[in-house]
Motif scaffolding. Structure first.
Motif, PDB file in Angstrom:
ATOM      1  N   ALA A 203      -1.995  13.418   7.207  1.00 54.40           N
ATOM      2  CA  ALA A 203      -0.571  13.386   7.539  1.00 54.40           C
ATOM      3  C   ALA A 203      -0.026  14.787   7.779  1.00 54.40           C
ATOM      4  CB  ALA A 203       0.215  12.695   6.427  1.00 54.40           C
ATOM      5  N   THR A 204      -0.435  15.741   6.952  1.00 51.90           N
ATOM      6  CA  THR A 204       0.029  17.105   7.147  1.00 51.90           C
ATOM      7  C   THR A 204      -0.600  17.734   8.388  1.00 51.90           C
ATOM      8  OG1 THR A 204      -1.668  17.875   5.583  1.00 51.90           O
ATOM      9  CG2 THR A 204       0.549  17.511   4.714  1.00 51.90           C
ATOM     10  N   ALA A 205      -1.859  17.381   8.667  1.00 53.11           N
ATOM     11  CA  ALA A 205      -2.496  17.880   9.893  1.00 53.11           C
ATOM     12  C   ALA A 205      -1.780  17.339  11.130  1.00 53.11           C
ATOM     13  CB  ALA A 205      -3.966  17.477   9.916  1.00 53.11           C
ATOM     14  N   PHE A 206      -1.221  16.169  11.017  1.00 52.61           N
ATOM     15  CA  PHE A 206      -0.448  15.568  12.108  1.00 52.61           C
ATOM     16  C   PHE A 206       0.822  16.370  12.377  1.00 52.61           C
ATOM     17  CE2 PHE A 206       2.790  12.677  13.713  1.00 52.61           C
ATOM     18  CZ  PHE A 206       2.128  11.911  14.662  1.00 52.61           C
ATOM     19  N   GLY A 207       1.334  17.013  11.317  1.00 54.99           N
ATOM     20  CA  GLY A 207       2.546  17.809  11.456  1.00 54.99           C
ATOM     21  C   GLY A 207       3.647  17.427  10.497  1.00 54.99           C
ATOM     22  N   MET A 208       3.365  16.486   9.594  1.00 57.82           N
ATOM     23  CA  MET A 208       4.382  16.044   8.649  1.00 57.82           C
ATOM     24  C   MET A 208       4.480  16.985   7.461  1.00 57.82           C
ATOM     25  SD  MET A 208       3.655  11.942   8.681  1.00 57.82           S
ATOM     26  CE  MET A 208       3.395  11.054  10.223  1.00 57.82           C
ATOM     27  N   ASP A 209       5.677  17.057   6.901  1.00 57.81           N
ATOM     28  CA  ASP A 209       5.931  17.845   5.701  1.00 57.81           C
ATOM     29  C   ASP A 209       5.445  17.046   4.495  1.00 57.81           C
ATOM     30  OD1 ASP A 209       6.999  19.165   3.492  1.00 57.81           O
ATOM     31  OD2 ASP A 209       8.857  19.679   4.519  1.00 57.81           O
ATOM     32  N   GLU A 210       4.651  17.684   3.638  1.00 58.54           N
ATOM     33  CA  GLU A 210       4.124  16.979   2.468  1.00 58.54           C
ATOM     34  C   GLU A 210       5.240  16.403   1.600  1.00 58.54           C
ATOM     35  OE1 GLU A 210       0.910  17.643  -1.183  1.00 58.54           O
ATOM     36  OE2 GLU A 210       1.092  19.119   0.430  1.00 58.54           O
ATOM     37  N   ALA A 211       6.416  17.022   1.636  1.00 53.91           N
ATOM     38  CA  ALA A 211       7.544  16.520   0.853  1.00 53.91           C
ATOM     39  C   ALA A 211       8.021  15.160   1.343  1.00 53.91           C
ATOM     40  CB  ALA A 211       8.692  17.519   0.910  1.00 53.91           C
ATOM     41  N   ASN A 212       7.643  14.818   2.582  1.00 54.51           N
ATOM     42  CA  ASN A 212       8.090  13.554   3.171  1.00 54.51           C
ATOM     43  C   ASN A 212       6.934  12.564   3.337  1.00 54.51           C
ATOM     44  OD1 ASN A 212      10.670  14.708   3.434  1.00 54.51           O
ATOM     45  ND2 ASN A 212      10.069  15.662   5.367  1.00 54.51           N
ATOM     46  N   ILE A 213       5.932  12.724   2.482  1.00 52.43           N
ATOM     47  CA  ILE A 213       4.794  11.805   2.462  1.00 52.43           C
ATOM     48  C   ILE A 213       4.845  11.049   1.135  1.00 52.43           C
ATOM     49  CG2 ILE A 213       2.278  11.608   2.502  1.00 52.43           C
ATOM     50  CD1 ILE A 213       2.275  14.268   4.102  1.00 52.43           C
ATOM     51  N   PHE A 214       4.847   9.727   1.222  1.00 53.23           N
ATOM     52  CA  PHE A 214       5.005   8.867   0.045  1.00 53.23           C
ATOM     53  C   PHE A 214       3.681   8.174  -0.269  1.00 53.23           C
ATOM     54  CE2 PHE A 214       9.104   9.542   1.876  1.00 53.23           C
ATOM     55  CZ  PHE A 214       9.988   9.590   0.804  1.00 53.23           C
ATOM     56  N   PRO A 215       3.407   7.933  -1.537  1.00 52.93           N
ATOM     57  CA  PRO A 215       2.087   7.417  -1.930  1.00 52.93           C
ATOM     58  C   PRO A 215       1.916   5.923  -1.696  1.00 52.93           C
ATOM     59  CG  PRO A 215       3.464   7.673  -3.867  1.00 52.93           C
ATOM     60  CD  PRO A 215       4.257   8.229  -2.712  1.00 52.93           C
ATOM     61  N   MET A 216       0.654   5.521  -1.512  1.00 55.90           N
ATOM     62  CA  MET A 216       0.228   4.125  -1.577  1.00 55.90           C
ATOM     63  C   MET A 216      -0.909   4.063  -2.587  1.00 55.90           C
ATOM     64  SD  MET A 216       0.243   2.919   2.427  1.00 55.90           S
ATOM     65  CE  MET A 216       0.027   1.182   2.065  1.00 55.90           C
ATOM     66  N   TRP A 217      -0.990   2.962  -3.296  1.00 51.05           N
ATOM     67  CA  TRP A 217      -1.981   2.857  -4.369  1.00 51.05           C
ATOM     68  C   TRP A 217      -2.975   1.731  -4.086  1.00 51.05           C
ATOM     69  CZ3 TRP A 217       3.384   3.044  -5.652  1.00 51.05           C
ATOM     70  CH2 TRP A 217       3.815   4.286  -6.151  1.00 51.05           C
ATOM     71  N   ASP A 218      -4.202   1.912  -4.551  1.00 51.12           N
ATOM     72  CA  ASP A 218      -5.241   0.898  -4.344  1.00 51.12           C
ATOM     73  C   ASP A 218      -4.917  -0.406  -5.051  1.00 51.12           C
ATOM     74  OD1 ASP A 218      -6.817   2.387  -2.689  1.00 51.12           O
ATOM     75  OD2 ASP A 218      -8.165   3.102  -4.267  1.00 51.12           O
ATOM     76  N   TRP A 219      -4.075  -0.336  -6.061  1.00 52.54           N
ATOM     77  CA  TRP A 219      -3.761  -1.558  -6.822  1.00 52.54           C
ATOM     78  C   TRP A 219      -2.594  -2.346  -6.218  1.00 52.54           C
ATOM     79  CZ3 TRP A 219       1.040  -0.162  -8.471  1.00 52.54           C
ATOM     80  CH2 TRP A 219       1.265   1.182  -8.797  1.00 52.54           C
ATOM     81  N   VAL A 220      -2.208  -1.998  -5.011  1.00 51.89           N
ATOM     82  CA  VAL A 220      -1.188  -2.765  -4.284  1.00 51.89           C
ATOM     83  C   VAL A 220      -1.758  -3.187  -2.937  1.00 51.89           C
ATOM     84  CG1 VAL A 220       1.120  -2.800  -3.281  1.00 51.89           C
ATOM     85  CG2 VAL A 220       0.692  -1.482  -5.367  1.00 51.89           C
ATOM     86  N   GLY A 221      -1.904  -4.485  -2.717  1.00 53.78           N
ATOM     87  CA  GLY A 221      -2.359  -4.984  -1.428  1.00 53.78           C
ATOM     88  C   GLY A 221      -1.242  -4.904  -0.404  1.00 53.78           C
ATOM     89  N   GLY A 222      -1.604  -4.795   0.864  1.00 54.93           N
ATOM     90  CA  GLY A 222      -0.614  -4.616   1.919  1.00 54.93           C
ATOM     91  C   GLY A 222       0.446  -5.698   1.944  1.00 54.93           C
ATOM     92  N   ARG A 223       0.031  -6.958   1.762  1.00 53.89           N
ATOM     93  CA  ARG A 223       0.997  -8.057   1.861  1.00 53.89           C
ATOM     94  C   ARG A 223       1.885  -8.151   0.620  1.00 53.89           C
ATOM     95  NH1 ARG A 223      -4.119  -9.470   1.452  1.00 53.89           N
ATOM     96  NH2 ARG A 223      -4.913 -10.887  -0.155  1.00 53.89           N
ATOM     97  N   TYR A 224       1.619  -7.305  -0.362  1.00 55.44           N
ATOM     98  CA  TYR A 224       2.442  -7.259  -1.573  1.00 55.44           C
ATOM     99  C   TYR A 224       3.178  -5.924  -1.697  1.00 55.44           C
ATOM    100  CZ  TYR A 224      -0.535 -11.195  -2.957  1.00 55.44           C
ATOM    101  OH  TYR A 224      -1.208 -12.397  -3.001  1.00 55.44           O
ATOM    102  N   SER A 225       3.270  -5.162  -0.605  1.00 57.04           N
ATOM    103  CA  SER A 225       3.656  -3.759  -0.726  1.00 57.04           C
ATOM    104  C   SER A 225       5.105  -3.442  -0.399  1.00 57.04           C
ATOM    105  CB  SER A 225       2.754  -2.906   0.179  1.00 57.04           C
ATOM    106  OG  SER A 225       2.957  -3.219   1.549  1.00 57.04           O
ATOM    107  N   LEU A 226       5.916  -4.416  -0.016  1.00 53.78           N
ATOM    108  CA  LEU A 226       7.286  -4.085   0.371  1.00 53.78           C
ATOM    109  C   LEU A 226       8.083  -3.505  -0.789  1.00 53.78           C
ATOM    110  CD1 LEU A 226       9.749  -6.269  -0.595  1.00 53.78           C
ATOM    111  CD2 LEU A 226       8.386  -7.778   0.827  1.00 53.78           C
ATOM    112  N   TRP A 227       7.615  -3.725  -2.019  1.00 51.40           N
ATOM    113  CA  TRP A 227       8.310  -3.212  -3.208  1.00 51.40           C
ATOM    114  C   TRP A 227       8.069  -1.728  -3.399  1.00 51.40           C
ATOM    115  CZ3 TRP A 227      10.742  -7.603  -4.099  1.00 51.40           C
ATOM    116  CH2 TRP A 227      10.086  -8.803  -3.857  1.00 51.40           C
ATOM    117  N   SER A 228       7.121  -1.165  -2.686  1.00 53.57           N
ATOM    118  CA  SER A 228       6.758   0.243  -2.811  1.00 53.57           C
ATOM    119  C   SER A 228       7.506   1.061  -1.763  1.00 53.57           C
ATOM    120  CB  SER A 228       5.247   0.398  -2.623  1.00 53.57           C
ATOM    121  OG  SER A 228       4.901   0.151  -1.260  1.00 53.57           O
ATOM    122  N   ALA A 229       7.037   2.276  -1.508  1.00 53.32           N
ATOM    123  CA  ALA A 229       7.630   3.111  -0.455  1.00 53.32           C
ATOM    124  C   ALA A 229       7.469   2.476   0.923  1.00 53.32           C
ATOM    125  CB  ALA A 229       7.007   4.502  -0.485  1.00 53.32           C
TER     126      ALA A 229
END
Length: 545
Positions: free
Chosen positions: A246-272
């Motif tokens: 993401a940072t190599a793409f040009g994004m600021d690390e401050a504006n990168i939000f985490p995803m966790w392995d313990w959250v499946g995609g179809r259950y992820s709207l509660w996250s970032a």
């Protein structure tokens, strides 16, 4: 012996499924059936009285849930055990809406503080955007969000944002892109200004093919419209685990939000992943969405099985799938804001329970994962409801409606409710031949023609449905409703002893798609696949038929 007939209740349920009287009789015998077969939780009320069940059936179904160890499985999920056995992962989307003082350990570490830190980071991000503090490369405030994702990173945020339109702040417009068909992205870009647009890219790996392709094309567009590589940080943010890409793409690390392995995609709207929702309705309403889901979580964990809304709905689905050979299930919404919900539940249920082997790797010989479909109820009444009423397939139905409208206007909401309740009544009671014949008594048709027409007007009835009501569609009731269906899906998976949290079928499609992509652009023509695939690739390379 298979999974299903290994349950002690199997033979009893088989017998009961063949001995049930028509629902008309059940209601006639028990005028208070609706009171005894209703349950309330987290701002929702479920009336399941219009189902092909008796007290004995429900007791046997709930006994089956006990035999399957459902309560222990629920506790295991909430405790962070690795119940996604094929990927050795915990399943903790519930931790995303847990209270700040909770303690949920994964690999010996309490994950709740990190979840709370992410929520705080989201709040600061949302405030910066919606207050106008965040400025684009020409100094203008952000007016449009383009959310780029696919699967759960796309559908959940889109449907929830759509459902919560009455709560939009009015400060932003949000556009969703998932399809790799360039038309999807190009048409959205026509609506936005590069100087005032923020792109949100959602991909755990930062390498999901469709999402990355759309994001790269969005960057190319941005650069072609006057932006520079240095300006990308002002117009692109990401939800990803791959900070380096993401940072190599040009994004600021401050504006990168985490995803966790313990959250499946179809259950992820509660996250970032839910940032588009938060940007449109504000963090207070996003937190209310989480609270509604948390309320349903608490009910799911604490309520006895006989009063447990997700358990009841899950076991009814098992009842129809495995004892009546029901192949599909329809979800009908009676609120325009909820029109996208059936598609979301379709992904949730079918990606989770579309499985053909048990946790032990044994091939199943019973139905799992019905086809989920549906739409706005009033529109369906003039189309596919015909099949529900008079078709040969048994299709259980869920009817969802708020008692209060966000847009009260004349008799609109009363007519909406009359349609909703009238459809459930018609599905249940149907129309007998004698009733149809009586309706034709005053016509000028001959007796013979009356009899023929009457046969066409007969409806067997006895078609099952659930009715889900809420006072009003709010962030909190929406959160509870989505969590209800998440847990309903889990209950089915426990009974069927399948893994509801992997998706190897999806992964195969991705793998083969990447292989075909390489062949489409290769120097030499592909000849080593099946004859159909080789020919399709050849036609694409030619560019014409």
């Amino acid at each position: 012996m298979t999974v299903m007939n290994s349950y002690p209740q199997w033979q009893t349920l088989q017998r009961l499924s063949q001995q049930l009287p028509h629902m008309r009789s059940l209601f006639a015998e028990d005028p208070k059936r609706a009171e005894s077969m209703s349950v309330s939780a987290a701002g929702l009320m479920l009336d399941y009285s219009k189902n092909r069940v008796t007290t004995e059936v429900m007791q046997s179904l709930l006994a089956m849930a006990q035999s399957a160890g459902l309560k222990d499985k629920i506790n295991a999920m909430f405790a962070g055990e690795r119940i996604n056995t094929t990927e050795q992962r915990a399943v903790l989307h519930t931790a995303l809406r847990a209270s700040a003082d909770s303690e949920i350990d994964v690999d010996g570490q309490n994950i709740v503080p990190e979840v709370q830190q992410t929520l705080a980071k989201m709040e600061a991000f949302v405030e910066a955007i919606t207050s106008g503090e965040w400025r684009g490369f020409t100094g203008k405030a952000i007016t449009d969000i383009v959310s780029i994702g696919i699967g759960g990173s796309f559908l959940g945020p889109k449907i929830a944002t759509q459902a919560l339109r009455p709560y939009w702040s009015g400060k932003l417009k949000c556009h969703f892109v998932a399809n790799v068909d360039a038309t999807s992205l190009v048409e959205k870009l026509k609506l936005v200004d590069p100087e005032t647009t923020l792109f949100l890219m959602s991909s755990k790996s930062f390498g999901t093919q469709e999402t990355l392709t759309n994001t790269l094309s969005a960057r190319d567009w941005f650069l072609s419209q006057g932006g520079t590589q240095q300006d990308i940080a002002k117009h692109f943010a990401a939800i990803t685990s791959n900070v380096a890409k993401a940072t190599a793409f040009g994004m600021d690390e401050a504006n990168i939000f985490p995803m966790w392995d313990w959250v499946g995609g179809r259950y992820s709207l509660w996250s970032a992943i839910g940032l588009p929702i938060a940007l449109m309705v504000g963090m207070d309403n996003f937190r209310a969405l989480l609270q509604g889901a948390s309320d349903m979580d608490r009910h799911f964990v604490e309520a006895p099985l006989a009063q447990n809304m997700p358990v009841i709905m899950g076991m009814l689905s098992v009842w129809y799938s495995n004892f009546f050979n029901a192949q599909s299930h329809v979800v009908l919404t009676y609120d325009h804001y909820l029109r996208g919900l059936p598609a979301y539940f379709q992904q949730l249920d079918m990606e989770s329970n579309g499985k053909s082997v048990t946790l032990d790797g044994e091939r199943v010989d019973f139905n799992t994962g019905p086809v989920i479909w549906g739409g706005e109820g009033t529109n369906g009444q003039h189309a596919y409801h015909q099949l529900l009423h008079q078709g040969t397939a048994l299709i259980p139905a869920d009817f969802i409606m708020p008692l209060q409208s966000h847009n009260p206007l004349g008799e609109h909401h009363a007519q909406l409710a009359s349609n909703c309740f009238g459809q459930t009544q018609a599905l249940m009671q149907g129309r007998t031949f004698d009733e149809a014949l009586a309706e034709l008594a005053g016509s000028k048709l001959s007796d013979q023609d009356k009899a023929i027409i009457a046969r066409h007007k007969v409806m067997d009835g006895n078609k099952p449905s659930n009715t889900l009501l809420m006072d009003k569609l709010t962030p909190q009731t929406l959160g509870a409703l989505i969590a209800l269906y998440e847990h309903r899906t889990f209950v089915q998976g426990v009974i069927w002893q399948i893994n509801s949290f992997d998706q190897w079928g999806v992964e195969l499609g991705k793998t083969l798609g990447n292989d075909v992509l390489a062949r489409l652009g290769a120097a030499e023509e592909s000849t080593d696949l099946d004859g159909s695939s080789n020919r399709l690739i050849r036609l694409f390379r030619q560019g014409h038929l």
